[in-house]
Design an enzyme around this catalytic site. Structure first.
Site, mmCIF file in Angstrom:
data_model
loop_
_atom_site.group_PDB
_atom_site.id
_atom_site.type_symbol
_atom_site.label_atom_id
_atom_site.label_comp_id
_atom_site.label_asym_id
_atom_site.label_seq_id
_atom_site.Cartn_x
_atom_site.Cartn_y
_atom_site.Cartn_z
ATOM 1 N N ASP A 39 0.762 -1.256 0.000
ATOM 2 C CA ASP A 39 0.000 0.000 0.000
ATOM 3 C C ASP A 39 0.797 1.314 0.000
ATOM 4 O OD1 ASP A 39 -1.442 -2.223 0.544
ATOM 5 O OD2 ASP A 39 -2.662 -1.345 2.109
ATOM 6 N N GLU A 69 2.261 -8.886 11.949
ATOM 7 C CA GLU A 69 2.100 -8.564 10.529
ATOM 8 C C GLU A 69 3.444 -8.095 9.953
ATOM 9 O OE1 GLU A 69 -0.641 -5.360 10.145
ATOM 10 O OE2 GLU A 69 -0.873 -5.574 7.972
HETATM 11 C C1 9WN Z 1 -5.753 -2.886 2.082
HETATM 12 C C2 9WN Z 1 -4.610 -7.865 4.266
HETATM 13 C C3 9WN Z 1 -4.001 -6.740 3.450
HETATM 14 C C4 9WN Z 1 -2.789 -7.223 2.618
HETATM 15 C C5 9WN Z 1 -2.012 -6.065 2.028
HETATM 16 C C6 9WN Z 1 -1.673 -5.084 3.133
HETATM 17 C C7 9WN Z 1 -2.943 -4.602 3.844
HETATM 18 C C8 9WN Z 1 -5.069 -3.423 3.338
HETATM 19 C C9 9WN Z 1 -5.047 -2.326 4.389
HETATM 20 O O1 9WN Z 1 -3.617 -5.720 4.373
HETATM 21 O O2 9WN Z 1 -3.752 -3.879 2.936
HETATM 22 O O3 9WN Z 1 -5.936 -3.908 1.155
HETATM 23 O O4 9WN Z 1 -6.118 -1.990 4.901
HETATM 24 O O5 9WN Z 1 -4.001 -1.788 4.685
HETATM 25 O O6 9WN Z 1 -0.957 -4.002 2.637
HETATM 26 O O7 9WN Z 1 -0.845 -6.557 1.406
HETATM 27 O O8 9WN Z 1 -3.235 -8.057 1.603
HETATM 28 O O9 9WN Z 1 -3.645 -8.507 5.031
#
Ligand code: 9WN
Length: 446
Positions: A177, A415
């Protein structure tokens, strides 16, 4: 799963990892973590399925099946599949408003964008690890058409240029992101405030320190990009023309290539035609290095911004992820190894563990606890570990594997982790940290 060769630490970690996945299981899929991400995410599910394949084949299959039940009619696999009963996540299913597109599913609520196509890699892993090959073949027959349709969608809509390289329209599509990779492209966007809805972020409430998460300014830009997609009724051709964020993503493209190789192997096993898949593979081979690692540069790989027609020179873990593929010459791979051994990527120097951070620690844009701007993520380390093995760098591979295991054992199943202190951040019991650790412990191979 063979447990005979595992140490007592590895056995104990396996048990903890399985517990993380069990706690995040929501009946027919696994959420990434309980509060911060309470739905099903696309590339997470593929990584999760790889972990399950080592000890629970049915779950490994169900994870992928559930995701693909939400596949759009045109082939897109959405990045989030919402659990209807869960509230408190923004952007919510209602916000995405996918009903404006006829191809969107009616029986499932999803987001309107996609994420890297790790799924064929996971499906093939299920086949590979299955003791009952006939049953596994049936699974491949069931899943192959859906995966191929997804890749066809990617090729048609995200690579109309025929380069075998995938274009993203939103930072969320990369899975990285707020990586510095996207800074310039995002900053160039002139946000039309009239188009921005009144919204409230929920994500910052679920982390220790709000600085771990993307900034409000970045969020405005994320939402603005979604507004442009909604205005275009999620029509890919129109979005391609209008969206101010259009980037050939080096990681997504590496995954597309590797996934195509697995898709091709599946086609051969079940007797399906693989000529179209071979075309995609051929195109990636032709354009990958010349686009992402132009000559006379530093040997690293960089995304390519289609809007301004230039590479994005940000030194991040993505610059090394191509090692995961077999696209590199031995010489190219050796240069990447040198970078990994250097303090830039924690091979030596001030980091707590020799595990690869998401951004070069010497860069001005490195931020140790901020999400994709510095912290260690396990999925990228997992890809690079496989790459090190592929190119025969077994000493570094062994060191990386042991260090990932130590990091998680000592700091938890977070995470992401601060590379300087090793401390865990973000969500605490994160599914792909658990599932990929299981794969590393059980197998280590490709
Ligand atoms: C937006 C779920 C996801 C991962 C992504 C990570 C984060 C989401 C967020 O979480 O993104 O999709 O709300 O930040 O960057 O890689 O798939 O774990």
């Amino acid at each position: 799963m063979k447990k005979d060769n595992l140490s007592s630490t590895e056995l104990a970690l396996m048990e903890r990892a399985q517990k993380v996945l069990e706690n995040n299981w929501i009946g027919a899929s696994t959420k990434p973590t309980s509060k911060l991400y309470p739905h099903q995410w696309s590339w997470d599910s593929a990584f999760i399925s790889i972990g399950y394949a080592h000890y629970d084949m049915e779950r490994a299959k169900t994870e992928l099946r559930t995701l693909l039940e939400a596949q759009w009619e045109d082939g897109m696999v959405p990045h989030i599949v919402f659990s209807p009963e869960v509230t408190g996540y923004f952007p919510s299913a209602d916000y995405w408003g996918i009903h404006r597109r006829a191809d969107a599913p009616r029986h499932k609520k999803t987001s309107g964008i996609t994420q890297p196509c790790v799924h064929a890699i996971a499906a093939y892993k299920i086949y590979e690890l299955s003791s009952n090959k006939e049953e596994a073949k049936d699974f491949l027959k069931e899943i192959f058409p859906k995966l191929k349709k997804f890749h066809q969608w990617l090729a048609a809509n995200r690579d109309p240029e025929g380069t075998g390289l995938i274009t993203i329209f939103h930072p969320w599509e990369s899975g990285f992101d707020n990586s510095p990779r996207w800074d310039e492209a995002l900053n160039r966007i002139e946000v039309d405030r009239r188009l921005l809805p009144d919204y409230k972020r929920q994500d910052k409430e679920h982390v220790k320190d709000p600085n771990e998460r993307p900034s409000d300014d970045e969020y405005d830009r994320y939402i603005y990009l979604v507004e442009i997609m909604k205005k275009n009724n999620y029509d890919q051709k129109n979005i391609y023309k209008e969206i101010p964020f259009k980037i050939k993503d080096v990681v997504f493209s590496s995954i597309f290539y590797a996934a195509n190789q697995h898709l091709k192997s599946m086609a051969e096993i079940i007797g399906e035609d693989s000529s179209q898949i071979e075309e995609w593979i051929k195109a990636t081979k032709e354009y990958f290095s010349e686009t992402f690692s132009p000559k006379d540069e530093d040997g690293l790989f960089y995304d390519y911004d289609l809007t301004v027609r230039q590479i994005i020179k940000k030194r991040t873990v993505s610059s090394i992820v191509p090692l995961y593929t077999d696209l590199l010459t031995k010489h190219q791979a050796e240069i990447l190894l040198k970078w990994l051994l250097h303090s830039h990527f924690c091979g030596t120097g001030k980091c707590a563990y020799p595990v690869i951070p998401s951004t070069d620690v010497h860069m001005s844009y490195f931020q140790e606890i901020t999400y994709w701007r510095g912290p260690i993520w396990i999925n990228t380390n997992w890809m690079i570990y496989k790459g090190l093995l592929r190119y025969g760098f077994s000493k570094k591979a062994k060191e990386l594997k042991e260090s990932i295991i130590n990091l998680i054992n000592e700091q938890g199943f977070n995470e992401y982790f601060d590379p300087l202190s090793g401390e865990g951040h973000g969500a605490e019991d994160f599914s792909w940290t658990a599932s990929l650790l299981i794969d590393l412990i059980c197998e280590g191979g490709m």
